[in-house]
Design a protein around this motif. Structure first.
Motif, PDB file in Angstrom:
ATOM      1  N   HIS B  54       0.837  -1.212   0.000  1.00 32.18           N
ATOM      2  CA  HIS B  54       0.000   0.000   0.000  1.00 32.18           C
ATOM      3  C   HIS B  54       0.863   1.249   0.000  1.00 32.18           C
ATOM      4  CE1 HIS B  54      -3.444  -2.544   1.891  1.00 32.18           C
ATOM      5  NE2 HIS B  54      -3.480  -2.576   0.568  1.00 32.18           N
ATOM      6  N   LEU B  59      -1.249   4.149  -1.676  1.00 31.38           N
ATOM      7  CA  LEU B  59      -2.612   4.059  -1.149  1.00 31.38           C
ATOM      8  C   LEU B  59      -2.631   4.497   0.304  1.00 31.38           C
ATOM      9  CD1 LEU B  59      -3.949   0.705  -2.626  1.00 31.38           C
ATOM     10  CD2 LEU B  59      -3.881   2.994  -3.605  1.00 31.38           C
ATOM     11  N   ASP B  60      -1.469   4.486   0.921  1.00 31.86           N
ATOM     12  CA  ASP B  60      -1.380   4.839   2.339  1.00 31.86           C
ATOM     13  C   ASP B  60      -0.111   5.649   2.537  1.00 31.86           C
ATOM     14  OD1 ASP B  60      -2.192   4.974   4.912  1.00 31.86           O
ATOM     15  OD2 ASP B  60      -2.172   2.798   5.288  1.00 31.86           O
ATOM     16  N   ASN B  85      -3.018  11.071  -7.248  1.00 31.77           N
ATOM     17  CA  ASN B  85      -3.992  10.321  -8.049  1.00 31.77           C
ATOM     18  C   ASN B  85      -3.381   9.888  -9.374  1.00 31.77           C
ATOM     19  OD1 ASN B  85      -6.000  10.585  -6.127  1.00 31.77           O
ATOM     20  ND2 ASN B  85      -6.668  12.572  -6.943  1.00 31.77           N
ATOM     21  N   ARG B  88      -1.194   6.850  -8.834  1.00 29.57           N
ATOM     22  CA  ARG B  88      -2.000   5.633  -8.667  1.00 29.57           C
ATOM     23  C   ARG B  88      -2.603   5.198  -9.990  1.00 29.57           C
ATOM     24  NH1 ARG B  88      -5.925   7.524  -3.724  1.00 29.57           N
ATOM     25  NH2 ARG B  88      -4.423   7.474  -2.020  1.00 29.57           N
ATOM     26  N   ASN B  89      -2.952   6.172 -10.804  1.00 26.16           N
ATOM     27  CA  ASN B  89      -3.663   5.888 -12.040  1.00 26.16           C
ATOM     28  C   ASN B  89      -2.732   5.417 -13.161  1.00 26.16           C
ATOM     29  OD1 ASN B  89      -5.157   7.607 -14.672  1.00 26.16           O
ATOM     30  ND2 ASN B  89      -6.187   5.936 -13.596  1.00 26.16           N
ATOM     31  N   PHE B  96      -5.403  -6.985  -6.304  1.00 31.31           N
ATOM     32  CA  PHE B  96      -5.691  -7.394  -4.932  1.00 31.31           C
ATOM     33  C   PHE B  96      -6.012  -8.885  -4.867  1.00 31.31           C
ATOM     34  CE2 PHE B  96      -7.087  -3.058  -5.632  1.00 31.31           C
ATOM     35  CZ  PHE B  96      -6.490  -2.374  -4.595  1.00 31.31           C
ATOM     36  N   LEU B 113     -11.949   1.135 -16.495  1.00 29.28           N
ATOM     37  CA  LEU B 113     -12.141   2.174 -15.487  1.00 29.28           C
ATOM     38  C   LEU B 113     -10.931   3.114 -15.316  1.00 29.28           C
ATOM     39  CD1 LEU B 113     -14.594   2.946 -13.919  1.00 29.28           C
ATOM     40  CD2 LEU B 113     -13.825   1.528 -12.030  1.00 29.28           C
ATOM     41  N   PRO B 114      -9.704   2.586 -15.223  1.00 33.13           N
ATOM     42  CA  PRO B 114      -8.565   3.506 -15.066  1.00 33.13           C
ATOM     43  C   PRO B 114      -8.436   4.476 -16.249  1.00 33.13           C
ATOM     44  CG  PRO B 114      -7.920   1.268 -14.561  1.00 33.13           C
ATOM     45  CD  PRO B 114      -9.277   1.183 -15.167  1.00 33.13           C
ATOM     46  N   ARG B 116     -10.929   5.592 -18.057  1.00 29.73           N
ATOM     47  CA  ARG B 116     -11.992   6.581 -17.904  1.00 29.73           C
ATOM     48  C   ARG B 116     -11.633   7.584 -16.826  1.00 29.73           C
ATOM     49  NH1 ARG B 116     -17.738   5.834 -18.990  1.00 29.73           N
ATOM     50  NH2 ARG B 116     -17.626   5.277 -21.172  1.00 29.73           N
ATOM     51  N   VAL B 117     -11.043   7.078 -15.727  1.00 22.73           N
ATOM     52  CA  VAL B 117     -10.613   7.992 -14.666  1.00 22.73           C
ATOM     53  C   VAL B 117      -9.573   8.960 -15.224  1.00 22.73           C
ATOM     54  CG1 VAL B 117      -9.316   8.122 -12.517  1.00 22.73           C
ATOM     55  CG2 VAL B 117     -11.160   6.472 -12.742  1.00 22.73           C
ATOM     56  N   GLY B 119      -9.536  10.042 -18.097  1.00 17.57           N
ATOM     57  CA  GLY B 119     -10.189  10.932 -19.055  1.00 17.57           C
ATOM     58  C   GLY B 119     -10.067  10.436 -20.487  1.00 17.57           C
ATOM     59  N   ARG B 160      -7.393  -4.663 -15.698  1.00 15.40           N
ATOM     60  CA  ARG B 160      -7.653  -3.318 -15.206  1.00 15.40           C
ATOM     61  C   ARG B 160      -6.351  -2.666 -14.728  1.00 15.40           C
ATOM     62  NH1 ARG B 160     -11.449  -2.832 -10.149  1.00 15.40           N
ATOM     63  NH2 ARG B 160      -9.601  -3.728  -9.159  1.00 15.40           N
TER      64      ARG B 160
END
Ligand code: ATP
Ligand code: MG
Lengths: 548, 227
Positions: B54, B59-60, B85, B88-89, B96, B113-114, B116-117, B119, B160
Motif C-alpha cells: 500500500h 494508497l497509504d 492520483n 495511482r492511475n 488485490f 475504469l482507469p 476513464r478515470v 479521461g 484493469r
C-alpha cells in the motif's frame, strides 16, 4: 466520465433511488398542488374584486350621498379614473316562487340598486351574467338534453344587462345563482334546475325597509319583480346573497329618490302642510370607481379623494343646493382590497402557512436524499475505495454522488410536477368524486386485487420465502383496507364553498411556483446528497479495501 | 551507479494506532526494484506485506519524518492531490487478493475504469479489449463480475491494473484466493507479462510461487531481508 457512468449504474441497478425519486416527486406534487390552489384563490379574488366593486369604493351607508351625479362627474374628470357608478346598497326580504302552494320560501338578500350602463363600465357586470343561449349549434349539441340553456329566449342577456324585460318594459331583478336553491352544479361545471324550477321564468317579491332622515324605520315597501337573469361572480358568499334591481326602483322603495324639501321649523301653511323650501335630491349609498389601465387602486384612491374634496367645496359654494353632501370625514373612501379585508386576509394568511410548509417539504426532500445516499455510500464504500486506489480524485467521487442527487432531484421534480398537474387539472372532478359514494367497481376491484394478493401470500408462504410473503401480505391488507374504506365511504364535502368563498376549486397549475419548487427540489436533493458525497470522498482506500 | 532503481523504498516506518496502543508494523523497511525485475515478497501472515504494498502504491502514507518512496528517482511518498492520483492511475497498477471489481459494471467497463478515470475513454478501448482477449475473456466482455469464476475475475482485475500501461504491477497475493490450477494459470499469465518487460512486485505466502520471481525478499520484524 466514469462519474456519469457510475451514477447512472447506481441509479438503474437498484430500487432505493426509485423510492427517493418517488418521495421527491410526492413532495413536489404536494407543494405544486397546494400552492397552485392558493394562488388560484388569490387570483380569483383579485380578478373578482373588480367584478364585485371596481377598484375604489366611496361609502356613505344608510342615509346616502346627495348630488351623486355631480360626484360621478367630478371623479370621471380625474385622469386616473376610467368610470364611476352610483349604487344603492341595502338588505331586504325576497319571497321566492317556490315551493308549490301558499307557503312560499322567504330569504334575506343584499340588494344592490344599480345603474346598469355605468355599472357595466365599472365592473364588467355583463361577464357575470349566467344564463346565455348557446352561441352556435355545436355548443347547443354539447349540452345535455335537460340543460335549461337549450330553451333560453335570445332576449335573456339583453334583459339581464338592462335589468328590464325587453317585451313588457317592466323593471327586472337579477339574482345571484345561489340565492335560490334551484340551481344544481353538475360535474362539468354547468347548472341544471332542481325540481324543474328555472328562476328566469318566475317573479319574486322584494320587500325593502326605508330609513327616515331621523334614522327610524318607515313603512316597508314591497314590489314584484320578474327575474330576468342570474349572475355568478364565483364568490360564493356573494352569489348566495346578492340581488340587483334598477337604481331608480331601489331609490323609490327606500325613499332615497328625489323629493320636495319642506321647512319643518316654519309655521304650517293653511292646509296644514309645511312650506316648501326646494328640491331634495336623490341619494345613493356608494359610488364605485374603476381605475384606468396602469393606475393602481391606491393611486386611484388619492385621485378620488381629491375629486371628493372638489365636489364638496363646489356644493358648499352653491346656494341653490340646500342639502349639502356629507363631510369628507364621514365618508369612507377605500380600495376594494381594503374594503374586502376580511375576505382577503384569511387567504393571505393561508398562503403564509404554505410558505412555511414549503420549507418543511424541502427539508424532507433533503433529509430523504441524505439518508438514502448515506446508506448507499455505506454500502458502496468498497467500490469507492477501489476507485480511489486506481486514481479517482476526491472530486470525482464527490461528483458521482452529487450527480446522483441531481438526477433524483431533476427526475423527481419532473414527475412531481406531472403528478401535480394531473391532480390540479382534475381537482374539481376529484373533489366531486370524493363528495359522492365510491362507485361499485372501485371497491370490488380493490377486494379482487386484495384476494389475489392474499393468494400470492399463501403461495409464497408455502415456498418458504419470507420477504415476498410479507410484501404480498402488506399489499393484501392495504388493498383490503382501501376497498373497505371505499365501500364505507358515504361522500364527504371537503371543499365547502361557503367557507372557501369560491364555488369551484382553482384548477390551473401555477407554473412559476412549479418551476421554483422544481428548482428547490433539485437544490435540496443535491444539498442532501452532498453530505454523504463528502463522506464518500473522504473514504480511505486502504481502510475500505482491508476486509472482505 | 548507472541508473536509478525503478521503485525504491528506504527506511519505511508504519505504525497503526489501536486505541491507546501503538502497533509498529514496518520498522525501517527498505525495498528496491530495478526496471524489468520481478520481486516476490514473502512473509508470515501479519508481517506487514500488504502494508508495504500500500505504501509503494501510495494508497497509504508512511509515518512522518523518516524514509520515503522513490519512483524513477523522484520522491513520491509526499505527493498530494492530483499528483498522487496520477501516480495511482498511471505509474502503478494494483492487483488485490479479492479482485475488487465493481459489481455494477461489466467486464469491459471494469477493465476500462482507469482509462476513464484518466479521461481517455474511446481511445483506450482497443487496447483494453486486446488485453482482455489475450487473457481469454473476449466472450465475457459484457458480463457482470458475479457471472465469472474467481480466476476470470482475477484476470479482469489484472487487465484493469494494466489498462493504463503502468511501469509497475503491484500484486498482493493475486493467487491467494484461487485453487492451485487456476492460480497456476494466473501465474503463467503474469510470467508472460514479465517476459514482455513488465516490472512486478508480488506478495505471496507460497514459496513455489516465489520461485518464479527473479528475486525473493522476506519481511521479518518489520524489515526486508534478502533470501
Ligand atoms: N488499519 C489498521 N489498524 C490497525 N492495525 C492494522 C491495520 N492494518 C493492518 N494492521 C495490522 O498490521 C499488521 C500487518 O498487516 P498486513 O495486512 O500488512 O499484514 P500481511 O502481511 O499483509 O498479512 P496477510 O498475509 O495476512 O495478508 C497486522 O497485524 C494487522 O493486524
Ligand atoms: Mg495481506
Amino acid at each position: 466520465m466514469y462519474a456519469i457512468q457510475l451514477a447512472n449504474r447506481y441509479l438503474t441497478s437498484r430500487i432505493i433511488p426509485l423510492i427517493a425519486v418517488g418521495a421527491v416527486a410526492l413532495c413536489v406534487a404536494l407543494v405544486v398542488i397546494v400552492v397552485s390552489v392558493m394562488s388560484g384563490f388569490l387570483d380569483m379574488l383579485k380578478s373578482s374584486g373588480r367584478t364585485l366593486m371596481g377598484d375604489v369604493v366611496i361609502n356613505y351607508p344608510v342615509r346616502g350621498m346627495p348630488w351623486y351625479d355631480e360626484l360621478v362627474r367630478a371623479i370621471e374628470a380625474e385622469p386616473a379614473a376610467q368610470a364611476a357608478t352610483p349604487l344603492v346598497d341595502t338588505y331586504g326580504l325576497l319571497r321566492m316562487p317556490y315551493p308549490q302552494g301558499a307557503e312560499k320560501e322567504v330569504v334575506t338578500a343584499n340588494v344592490w340598486g344599480i345603474d346598469p350602463a355605468s355599472f357595466e363600465r365599472v365592473t364588467d357586470y355583463s361577464r357575470t351574467l349566467h344564463w346565455r343561449p348557446p352561441a352556435d349549434q355545436a355548443e347547443a349539441d354539447a349540452m345535455g338534453p335537460d340543460d335549461p340553456r337549450r330553451k333560453l329566449s335570445p332576449r335573456i342577456v339583453a334583459d339581464g344587462l338592462a335589468l328590464r324585460r325587453g317585451d313588457t318594459g317592466e323593471p327586472g331583478l337579477v339574482m345571484g345563482l345561489h340565492v335560490s336553491i334551484v340551481n344544481e352544479r353538475q360535474r362539468d361545471g354547468s347548472y341544471r334546475s332542481r325540481y324543474g324550477w328555472f328562476m328566469p321564468d318566475h317573479r319574486v317579491t322584494l320587500t325593502l325597509v326605508p330609513i327616515s332622515a331621523k334614522g327610524t324605520v318607515a313603512e316597508p315597501r314591497e314590489q314584484v319583480f320578474p327575474v330576468v337573469n342570474e349572475f355568478r361572480s364565483a364568490v360564493y358568499q356573494i352569489d348566495k346573497n346578492r340581488v340587483m334591481i334598477p337604481l331608480a326602483e331601489a331609490q323609490r322603495m327606500l325613499r332615497l329618490d328625489e323629493g320636495t324639501l319642506h321647512d319643518m321649523e316654519a309655521p304650517p301653511n293653511a292646509d296644514g302642510s309645511q312650506p316648501v323650501l326646494g328640491r331634495s335630491p336623490a341619494r345613493v349609498h356608494r359610488v364605485l370607481v374603476r381605475a384606468r389601465p396602469g393606475v393602481t387602486p391606491d393611486q386611484l384612491r388619492e385621485a378620488v379623494e381629491t375629486a371628493y374634496a372638489r365636489f364638496e367645496q363646489a356644493c358648499a359654494a352653491d346656494p341653490s343646493k340646500l342639502v349639502k353632501p356629507p363631510l369628507r370625514e364621514m365618508v369612507s373612501i377605500l380600495t376594494w382590497e381594503q374594503h374586502l379585508r376580511d375576505l382577503i386576509g384569511p387567504v393571505e394568511k393561508e398562503r403564509e402557512m404554505m410558505r412555511i410548509l414549503f420549507s418543511i417539504v424541502y427539508l424532507v426532500c433533503a433529509g430523504l436524499v441524505l439518508s438514502i445516499f448515506w446508506a448507499i455510500v455505506q454500502e458502496k464504500s468498497r467500490d469507492i475505495g477501489i476507485l480511489r486506489s486506481i486514481g479517482a480524485s476526491r472530486g470525482g467521487v464527490l461528483w458521482i454522488f452529487l450527480q446522483y442527487g441531481l438526477v433524483i432531484g431533476l427526475v423527481g421534480g419532473v414527475v412531481g410536477i406531472g403528478l401535480g398537474w394531473l391532480v390540479i387539472t382534475n381537482i374539481n372532478a376529484i373533489h366531486q368524486a370524493i363528495g359522492e359514494r365510491a362507485p361499485l367497481w372501485s371497491w370490488t376491484a380493490c377486494f379482487a386485487a386484495s384476494t389475489i394478493a392474499l393468494l400470492m401470500t399463501v403461495r409464497q408462504g408455502l415456498r418458504g420465502v419470507l420477504l415476498p410473503t410479507l410484501l404480498w401480505l402488506v399489499g393484501a391488507i392495504t388493498l383490503g383496507l382501501a376497498g373497505a374504506g371505499l365501500m364505507a365511504h358515504r361522500g364527504t364535502l371537503i371543499w365547502d364553498p361557503a367557507v372557501y368563498y369560491f364555488s369551484t376549486i382553482p384548477d390551473r397549475v401555477d407554473w412559476v411556483t412549479a418551476g421554483i419548487t422544481w428548482l428547490g427540489a433539485v437544490v435540496f436533493s443535491v444539498l442532501g446528497a452532498s453530505v454523504p458525497a463528502a463522506k464518500a470522498a473522504d473514504i480511505d482506500p486502504v481502510r475500505a479495501l482491508r476486509h472482505e | 551507479m548507472s541508473e536509478a532503481p525503478l521503485l525504491q523504498a528506504r527506511d519505511l516506518h508504519k505504525t497503526y494506532r489501536m486505541g491507546r496502543l501503538d502497533v509498529p508494523v514496518l520498522r525501517g523497511a527498505d525495498f528496491t526494484m530495478r526496471k524489468g525485475e520481478w520481486v516476490a515478497i514473502l512473509g508470515s501472515s501479519g508481517s506487514g506485506k500488504s502494508t508495504l504494498m500500500h505504501l509503494l502504491g501510495l494508497l497509504d502514507e508512511p509515518d512522518r519524518g523518516r524514509g520515503g518512496v522513490w519512483f524513477e528517482g523522484q520522491p513520491v511518498a509526499g505527493l498530494r492531490g492530483g499528483a498522487r492520483n496520477h501516480y495511482r492511475n498511471r505509474s502503478v497498477g494494483f492487483v488485490f487478493q479479492f479482485y475488487h471489481l465493481l459489481p455494477e459494471l461489466t467486464v469491459l467497463e471494469n477493465a476500462m475504469l482507469p482509462c476513464r478515470v484518466a479521461g481517455a475513454g474511446r481511445a483506450a478501448a482497443g487496447h483494453v479489449r486486446s488485453l482482455l482477449t489475450a487473457f481469454g475473456l473476449d466472450h465475457r466482455l459484457h458480463h457482470r463480475p458475479r457471472e465469472l469464476s474467481g480466476g476470470e475475475r482475477q484476470r479482469v482485475a489484472i487487465a484493469r491494473a494494466l489498462a493504463n500501461e503502468p511501469r509497475v504491477l503491484l500484486a498482493d497475493e493475486p493467487t491467494g484466493n484461487l485453487d492451485a490450477r487456476t492460480g497456476g494459470e494466473i501465474l503463467d499469465m503474469i510470467t508472460g507479462l514479465h517476459r514482455q518487460g513488465l516490472s512486478i512486485a508480488m506478495v505471496t505466502h507460497d514459496p513455489a510461487v516465489a520461485a518464479r520471481a527473479d528475486r525473493v525478499v522476506q519481511l521479518v520484524d518489520g524489515r526486508v531481508a534478502d533470501r
